[in-house]
Enzyme design. Structure first.
Site, PDB file in Angstrom:
ATOM      1  N   TRP A   1       0.823  -1.216   0.000  1.00 51.35           N
ATOM      2  CA  TRP A   1       0.000   0.000   0.000  1.00 51.35           C
ATOM      3  C   TRP A   1       0.856   1.265   0.000  1.00 51.35           C
ATOM      4  CZ3 TRP A   1      -1.922   2.459   5.079  1.00 51.35           C
ATOM      5  CH2 TRP A   1      -0.989   2.281   6.080  1.00 51.35           C
ATOM      6  N   ASP A   2       2.146   1.098   0.251  1.00 47.88           N
ATOM      7  CA  ASP A   2       3.070   2.235   0.242  1.00 47.88           C
ATOM      8  C   ASP A   2       2.877   3.065  -1.031  1.00 47.88           C
ATOM      9  OD1 ASP A   2       3.925  -0.005   1.770  1.00 47.88           O
ATOM     10  OD2 ASP A   2       5.938   0.787   1.933  1.00 47.88           O
TER      11      ASP A   2
ATOM     12  N   GLU B   1       0.237  -3.775  12.257  1.00 53.92           N
ATOM     13  CA  GLU B   1       0.431  -5.209  11.983  1.00 53.92           C
ATOM     14  C   GLU B   1       0.789  -5.999  13.238  1.00 53.92           C
ATOM     15  OE1 GLU B   1       3.389  -4.845   8.921  1.00 53.92           O
ATOM     16  OE2 GLU B   1       1.885  -5.145   7.363  1.00 53.92           O
TER      17      GLU B   1
HETATM   18  O1  LIG Z   1       6.972  -0.991   3.550  1.00 53.38           O
HETATM   19  C1  LIG Z   1       6.378  -2.226   3.309  1.00 53.38           C
HETATM   20  C2  LIG Z   1       5.538  -2.672   4.484  1.00 53.38           C
HETATM   21  O2  LIG Z   1       6.427  -2.892   5.574  1.00 53.38           O
HETATM   22  C3  LIG Z   1       5.821  -3.263   6.810  1.00 53.38           C
HETATM   23  O3  LIG Z   1       5.123  -4.478   6.727  1.00 53.38           O
HETATM   24  C4  LIG Z   1       5.762  -5.583   6.158  1.00 53.38           C
HETATM   25  O4  LIG Z   1       6.885  -5.971   6.907  1.00 53.38           O
HETATM   26  C5  LIG Z   1       6.621  -6.648   8.121  1.00 53.38           C
HETATM   27  C6  LIG Z   1       7.962  -7.003   8.740  1.00 53.38           C
HETATM   28  O5  LIG Z   1       8.708  -5.887   9.045  1.00 53.38           O
HETATM   29  C7  LIG Z   1       5.815  -7.916   7.846  1.00 53.38           C
HETATM   30  O6  LIG Z   1       5.545  -8.540   9.071  1.00 53.38           O
HETATM   31  C8  LIG Z   1       4.514  -7.542   7.148  1.00 53.38           C
HETATM   32  O7  LIG Z   1       3.799  -8.695   6.797  1.00 53.38           O
HETATM   33  C9  LIG Z   1       4.784  -6.735   5.908  1.00 53.38           C
HETATM   34  O8  LIG Z   1       3.543  -6.262   5.468  1.00 53.38           O
HETATM   35  C10 LIG Z   1       4.851  -2.185   7.208  1.00 53.38           C
HETATM   36  O9  LIG Z   1       4.260  -2.467   8.443  1.00 53.38           O
HETATM   37  C11 LIG Z   1       3.780  -2.020   6.135  1.00 53.38           C
HETATM   38  O10 LIG Z   1       2.875  -1.005   6.502  1.00 53.38           O
HETATM   39  C12 LIG Z   1       4.477  -1.635   4.832  1.00 53.38           C
HETATM   40  O11 LIG Z   1       3.534  -1.569   3.791  1.00 53.38           O
END
Ligand SMILES: OC[C@H]1O[C@H](O[C@H]2O[C@H](CO)[C@@H](O)[C@H](O)[C@H]2O)[C@H](O)[C@@H](O)[C@@H]1O
Length: 659
Positions: free
Chosen positions: A283-284, A422
């Site tokens: 979604w970034d 998350e």
């Molecule tokens: O920038 C990409 C995404 O990064 C984070 O989420 C992702 O990384 C997590 C581990 O660090 C993983 O657990 C998760 O499943 C991924 O979605 C961030 O929280 C997201 O908002 C962002 O889109």
């Protein structure tokens, strides 16, 4: 390009380096390194290398190395290589596998033990080398071809080597004191989902032939012109703070690198700067990067949205797999297929559907590209709305009877989803998800109505493509109107989800009166901010920019500054200790949003002034609203807009249903 003098390689770890400078010139788009090195035998070697990855010629990169031994004659060898680091053996191989027992970090790309690239055509022709491959698992193909040009008055000879995983063009020069050597390497890459490698090699050749015809200096000049135009329409000028100015431009440069030539693909979370997140899009793109693209280079926003349109077939299949109607876009992906390994922090983030529709709505609103909407964008709005209609459900509620919302009897709920937090997965009625789904439902209904009323032919085609039924749009509107928005009367805040407040008891007794969340003297979101800010871990680099914008909006200028600078310097100062895995592109996008958000009181405290060309130069596109004009406009779904740019929070009055 490796440099040897007296057959000794220059190794910056232990070389006797007398001068060193590495510069990224954001006006010319060239990364340059200047080094003066003294060899153990006292030879003084001055070198300058330049690298350019062309914005204009998507498949072209140029590397140029100039070397001069200033005080002596010496044998100089410059070895130019193409390496398959993924599969190549020995000294040419990539970084070692992660050591056993090291904690798994989903942000890092995993190294694959089996052979990844199966060699196809490889050859050497004069000073031109070619390697090509087919990816073992996916069948995708890739080719690289490199040309080499040497300019020197020294004597030299050339040796070449070509193998499936390596091509070498080795220049052995009898360098005379003070006589320079310049080697230019032009490289072209092409890749495809399945075009035969030979065809890709031909494409690389054509790219290189064109560059050779035009001349290397033209490539450098065009890069400069391209960036001049980019800065003209995208720069944000900050007076009085050179550090903030430079870091801001660095963020904007990263956004250009990540998005400008994504063309039909998405914008990866790390752009093209590192292997973190394996190149996946999240979604970034829609929430953090598209606002910048929409207002500065709408074409790039269009390309990113079209990438989502192309994913619709896969998204429809995914929704069907989950027994839902419409389409469910993947949480993380490259080709449209869901690539999350863990449902709870992956697929369960259904809000991706609404994020995409939200970005679509903002793009169409800002650019006036309604033709895109009618041609294919509407399909995204419709299919995503359909998913909410079946994922959610109706339930009786006393609260709503009192407030008079919906049909007076029921509220609409969405259960079993993960919101942006998350760490709190698979919850019921996540606030962000419900607010965004409400937007999605309203927006889809509005789009359908407008096309139905004004473009009968387009409407017929839309019905044909999507099977749109009569009354569907009205049912979405009913669900939107009755959407349950969690709210705690006693705390005066919006709980993150239906059970969030049961996780922890608010210590009211020890909360000073002026800090009680019930004290809603100021901004309607102040109580929410007061409540959530201390609970926010900030583990994700996506947090700080939003906290900065909200802190400024509710009146905490020091906090706004703290969070803004955290975002601005997250990579330049490596604040999360993972810049090596790639740049945080979403944070860079958020920096732009924080700078241009209307009445950002913190930004206003900067010494001089912040100049956003878009805001001051008039409409981006003739006849369309400027950023400033959005301030008092109505939102795409018909309700009132509370801020000028499409940030997650301030554009959505979350308490709307409770007024
Ligand atoms: O920038 C990409 C995404 O990064 C984070 O989420 C992702 O990384 C997590 C581990 O660090 C993983 O657990 C998760 O499943 C991924 O979605 C961030 O929280 C997201 O908002 C962002 O889109």
């Amino acid at each position: 390009m490796r440099l040897y003098v007296d057959d000794e390689p220059i190794s910056l770890d232990d070389a006797d380096v007398r001068e060193y400078a590495r510069t990224l010139d954001m006006r010319t788009g060239v990364l340059e390194r200047r080094v003066v090195w003294e060899t153990p035998s006292g030879k003084r070697v001055r070198m300058r290398d330049q690298r350019l990855v062309s914005f204009e010629e998507r498949h072209l990169a140029v590397l140029r190395l100039e070397v001069v031994v200033e005080n002596a004659n010496a044998p100089v060898t410059i070895s130019c290589q193409l390496l398959n680091r993924q599969d190549g053996a020995g000294v040419y191989a990539g970084s070692p596998m992660t050591t056993k027992g090291a904690a798994f970090d989903p942000r890092k790309a995993e190294r694959i033990a089996d052979r990844v690239l199966e060699p196809a055509e490889h050859w050497q022709d004069g000073l031109r080398s070619a390697l090509s491959y087919r990816v073992a698992a996916s069948g995708m193909t890739v080719a690289v071809v490199a040309d080499h040009i040497i300019e020197t008055e020294n004597d030299y000879n050339v040796r070449t080597l070509i193998e499936p995983d390596i091509a070498k063009n080795v220049f052995r020069v009898q360098a005379k004191a003070g006589v320079p050597i310049t080697i230019t390497k032009l490289v072209s890459y092409h890749s495809s989902r399945g075009v035969p490698p030979r065809e890709l090699v031909d494409r690389c050749r054509r790219s290189l032939d064109r560059a050779a015809d035009e001349g290397v200096e033209t490539v450098f000049r065009r890069q400069r012109e391209w960036l001049d135009a980019f800065w003209e329409r995208s720069d944000v000028q900050i007076g009085g703070r050179d550090d903030l100015q430079q870091a801001t431009r660095w963020c904007l440069f990263q956004l250009a690198q990540a998005s400008a030539r994504a063309d039909g693909a998405g914008v990866p979370a790390k752009g093209l700067t590192g292997s973190g997140y394996s190149g996946h899009y999240f979604w970034d793109t829609e929430i953090y990067v598209l606002p910048f693209l929409t207002y500065t280079t709408p074409r790039w926003a269009y390309n990113a949205l079209r990438a989502r349109v192309k994913m619709l077939p896969a998204a429809r299949r995914r929704a069907a797999q989950l027994n839902e109607a419409g389409a469910l876009f993947p949480w993380r992906t490259i080709n449209g297929e869901e690539a999350s390994a863990y449902y709870a922090a992956g697929t369960a983030q259904y809000h991706i559907n609404a994020d995409i529709s939200f970005a679509l709505g903002k793009y169409v609103r800002a650019t006036g590209d309604e033709a895109f909407l009618r041609r294919e964008g509407a399909d995204v709005a419709i299919e995503t709305a359909r998913l909410w209609a079946t994922l959610g459900f109706w339930r009786g509620s006393r609260l709503v009877e009192q407030s008079g919302a919906g049909d007076g009897l029921q509220t609409f709920h969405i259960h079993g989803v993960t919101g942006p937090d998350e760490y709190t997965t698979v919850v019921n009625d996540n606030l962000y998800t419900n607010v965004m789904a409400r937007y999605n439902l309203r927006y889809a209904a509005k789009v359908v109505r407008e096309i139905r009323d004004s473009y009968p032919e387009d409407y017929a085609a839309l019905v044909e493509r999507t099977g749109l039924g009569s009354g569907e749009a009205e049912s979405w509107e009913r669900a939107a109107e009755a959407m349950y928005i969690p709210y705690s009367e006693s705390l005066g805040i919006h709980p993150q989800d239906s059970l969030f407040l049961e996780r922890e008891v608010w210590d009211l007794a020890n909360t000073p009166a002026d800090q009680r969340p019930l004290v809603l003297h100021f901004h309607p979101l102040k109580a929410d901010f007061d409540y959530y800010d201390p609970l926010t871990t900030g583990d994700s680099t996506l947090s700080a920019v939003v906290q900065s914008i909200l802190a400024a909006e509710v009146g905490y200028q020091d906090l706004a500054q703290k969070y803004f600078e955290q975002s601005l310097f997250v990579d330049l100062h490596d604040l999360h200790h993972n810049a090596a895995d790639g740049v945080h592109v979403a944070s860079a996008g958020g920096v732009w949003t924080a700078l241009v958000v209307r009445d950002n009181a913190y930004i206003a405290t900067l010494e001089d002034e912040v100049i956003v060309p878009l805001a001051n130069q008039g409409p981006v596109i003739p006849g369309r609203p400027t950023l400033q004009e959005f301030a008092d406009a109505r939102r795409d779904d018909g309700t009132r807009l509370s801020a000028s740019v499409p940030v997650i929070t301030s554009a959505i009055p979350v308490i709307e249903n409770l007024d």
